[in-house]
Scaffold this motif. Sequence first.
Motif, short mmCIF file in Angstrom:
data_model
loop_
_atom_site.label_atom_id
_atom_site.label_comp_id
_atom_site.label_asym_id
_atom_site.label_seq_id
_atom_site.Cartn_x
_atom_site.Cartn_y
_atom_site.Cartn_z
N MET A 258 -24.04 -70.12 8.30
CA MET A 258 -25.33 -69.88 8.95
C MET A 258 -25.52 -70.74 10.19
SD MET A 258 -27.87 -69.24 5.69
CE MET A 258 -27.50 -70.77 4.82
N GLN A 259 -24.98 -71.94 10.18
CA GLN A 259 -25.17 -72.84 11.33
C GLN A 259 -24.30 -72.44 12.52
OE1 GLN A 259 -24.41 -76.79 9.87
NE2 GLN A 259 -26.18 -76.78 8.47
N PHE A 260 -23.06 -71.99 12.24
CA PHE A 260 -22.12 -71.71 13.34
C PHE A 260 -21.87 -70.22 13.55
CE2 PHE A 260 -20.90 -75.89 11.54
CZ PHE A 260 -21.22 -76.68 12.65
N ASN A 261 -22.60 -69.37 12.82
CA ASN A 261 -22.49 -67.92 13.00
C ASN A 261 -21.03 -67.47 12.86
OD1 ASN A 261 -22.98 -65.25 13.53
ND2 ASN A 261 -23.35 -65.52 15.73
N VAL A 262 -20.41 -67.83 11.74
CA VAL A 262 -19.02 -67.46 11.46
C VAL A 262 -18.97 -66.78 10.10
CG1 VAL A 262 -18.04 -69.30 12.86
CG2 VAL A 262 -18.55 -69.72 10.44
N GLN A 263 -17.82 -66.20 9.80
CA GLN A 263 -17.59 -65.61 8.49
C GLN A 263 -16.53 -66.42 7.76
OE1 GLN A 263 -16.74 -61.43 8.56
NE2 GLN A 263 -18.42 -60.94 9.96
N LYS A 264 -16.64 -66.47 6.45
CA LYS A 264 -15.67 -67.20 5.65
C LYS A 264 -15.25 -66.34 4.45
CE LYS A 264 -17.01 -71.96 6.73
NZ LYS A 264 -15.69 -72.43 7.20
N THR A 265 -14.02 -66.54 4.01
CA THR A 265 -13.51 -65.85 2.84
C THR A 265 -12.95 -66.89 1.87
OG1 THR A 265 -12.96 -63.89 4.14
CG2 THR A 265 -11.92 -64.10 1.99
N LEU A 266 -13.40 -66.82 0.63
CA LEU A 266 -12.97 -67.76 -0.40
C LEU A 266 -12.42 -67.00 -1.59
CD1 LEU A 266 -16.16 -70.04 -0.51
CD2 LEU A 266 -14.18 -70.34 0.97
N GLU A 267 -11.64 -67.69 -2.40
CA GLU A 267 -11.26 -67.15 -3.71
C GLU A 267 -11.97 -67.96 -4.78
OE1 GLU A 267 -7.23 -66.63 -4.85
OE2 GLU A 267 -6.83 -65.07 -3.35
N ILE A 268 -12.62 -67.24 -5.68
CA ILE A 268 -13.34 -67.88 -6.78
C ILE A 268 -12.59 -67.59 -8.07
CG2 ILE A 268 -15.50 -68.02 -8.04
CD1 ILE A 268 -15.71 -69.07 -5.21
N HIS A 269 -12.14 -68.63 -8.76
CA HIS A 269 -11.43 -68.49 -10.02
C HIS A 269 -12.38 -68.84 -11.17
CE1 HIS A 269 -7.20 -69.07 -8.05
NE2 HIS A 269 -7.99 -68.23 -7.39
#
Length: 834
Positions: A348-359
């Motif tokens: 939200m602060q840097f207007n970027v997208q992120k992708t994570l893996e949740i185990h």
Amino acid sequence: MMEVESSKLSQLLGANADVRSVSDYLSLFQTFFDTSLDNIAVYGLAGQLVYANAALRNALNLKKDTGADYVDIKSQEAFDQYYDALNRTISSGEPRAVLINFEHASLSRVIYDLVHFSAIKNQQNQVVGVIAVGRDLDFNKQQKNQETVQREQYLRALMDTFPFIVWMKDKSGRFMATNRKFVEVVGAKHYEDLEGKTDFDFFPTEMAQGYACDDEEILKTGVPKSFNEQIKKETGEIYWAETYKSPVQLDGQVIGTVGFARDISEKQHLVSEVTKQRNAYQSLVQNLPTTIIRYDLDGKRIFVNSRCFETYNIEVPYELNKTPLEWWSPYIVNVTGAEFMTQLMEVMQFNVQKTLEIHSMHEDKVAVHQLRIVPEFDEVHQVCGALTIATDITEVAEYRRKIESMAFHDQLTGLPNRTLFSQQLSVAIDQAKTNNSQFALIILDLDQFKSINDTMGHAIGDKLLIEVARRITNSLDQHCTCARLGGDEFIILVESVPSREHVEYVSNVLLNQIMQVYVIDGSEYFISASIGIAYFPDDSEDMDDLLKYADSAMYHAKKGGRNRYHTYSPAITESIQHRLNVETELRRAIENDEIYLEYQPIVDMTSNQVKGLESLCRWHSRKLGIVSPMVFIQIAEETGMIVELGQWIMREAFKAARLLNAQLKHPVSVSVNLSARQFFEVDLIHQVRHLLKEQQCNPAWIKFEITESLLLESNQSVLNALNAFNDLGIKVSLDDFGTGQSALAYLSKFPIHQVKIDYSFVKEITSNPNDALLVKAIIALTATLNKELIAEGVETSAQATLLQSYGCRYAQGYLYSKPISLQAVQQYLELREA
């Protein structure tokens, strides 16, 4: 202008005539058409001119020759459409008409001719020819015709320019005119192919019937009609068209219909797609298998969709208006609430997208989700929150794990493979450089494993490899990494090496474990291993060098007797390089005339007479100097060059035998050593016969020396070859007797004439009672079997005397002569005979 229909012509030819070729009726054509003012020609089925009347011949200034062609100018472009119309009439039987104009080289004016083509048919309604009737028009009429043609061309161009299909039909539904697009849709070649045809000739019956009903309605009501309908192309493709149809009037009378159809498939497709997308979106929203959560700028949950349902069928209370710091799923094991909160705020602060893996893990179930975090925007495109979308990729993750395992692990043993080990070794090198530490690289190769595979099968071999891998792994501590390089070769990385003694201890443990008995499918097996060791950074800091050096050390251990370890030293590389140099130069030695033979006499100790000579191969290399036979013969055996070298030796020895015995009163034999590879890799019998004939050598002058190991092969081809030599008159000697496995049983089985006691037994005969007893037993045995015996390596008179007392008659060694050249042998024998 005169027109002749085929039906009328058939009546002229006779109602009962079975007409097959129009050329049979030339006299009739001449009777009816020679006085006609029209230009008339008759053609056969091959398009050949059968008849041209007087008017046509005069118009074209043609002679009345039987084979003359119409106008004699087929090459002129003006006649392309003429012959096209002619061929179409022949093939279809339908009438055609063309307007032509041309200039003839022998005429002074332009000829304008409107030509009509009609088929001539017999009583069976078969086309047997074509009649062409034309009339030469005057210029004004032609000009008027040209203007008419031009207007038609304009109209045609106008119709063909339309990007949709256009047609006109008569009241019976037959096509009167169409544009090019229509021709393309139905798959025809020309406009004329459609004239007189109906929709039923080009479209499916049901579809064509619909078109016909529309036409009837328009003809009946006189009202134009516009609607959407389907049209099927010649390719079978069906598309939607927006169709307009209207009645056509001429002089106040409806003569047919006209229409056009515009392809609206794309529009229909878009409408259909919009509908499908709307339905799909509604279905997606209702059945979405992903978890969707919305967060505000403070990281609080403000929306959770209906699919926010735990993987393990447990309702998870994702409480609204709480941040990940305030509440986090107890089943997520790889990311904490604080870590996720950090990622969320960065989005939200840097207007970027992120992708994570949740185990996630619950009881014995494991789930993997791919989580995308994307910013959300308000109406002025300012970030107003974030959206997380979690997709279950558990199955994909499992496939990925399996693929990675297959890519980086050996499928048989489960150990890391060469690829993974190379990565681990690269990391170890970087860490050792950083920490200024050392490590060891061990390459372990099983001894004689191929024999187990060959005799017991690969299934047993695989089980043995699995057990070897288990024993190696169990013998190593946490500072060691083991991988399988392939085949029966393993590699071990020993990190944090306190001393070389530790590595040697590990090597001894491995050798001892591998030597223990293997019980596989109820049977016991034994195997050993050879180990090579290289050290970082002492031997090298380069990965490829370390692998190469450890491998070289391992082969040095094998050469040293197997079931042992050897540490790399620069001398090993030097030895390998020297061997490579010898091998390289040996491949050119015969060509460079560097190989030669020396001969050592075999002496009858009772008479001191020379009974034979053993030919010995020598090599004086231009680059390497004198190379020992112990070195280059072994290399020749290993590389297969012994086959070519053996052939050269036989040729030279046969030649020497012929030269020597040509001047001697008492013939001497020349012995030639044969390699086992010569028996198995070439047609040795054929080769020997050829060389004997080539050198004009008496087979009785030749002896072949073979080793015990060849007899132990028990190969039928070996027996066949030895029998063939015996039939030729060549005697066979068993060399180095007593050094290999016992071959006593084979002395009677194979045609062996002579046995040579190895020099290693003769050497200690006067000082070692055991050797003396053994030699005495061998001499007695060969005497019992009626075999001739020669003692090798006799260097002292005491040895010769003792051998004679045991009953040995023949000897060979430095006591009598060292190996000498052929010229020296000739001199030696001359002195002996003198």
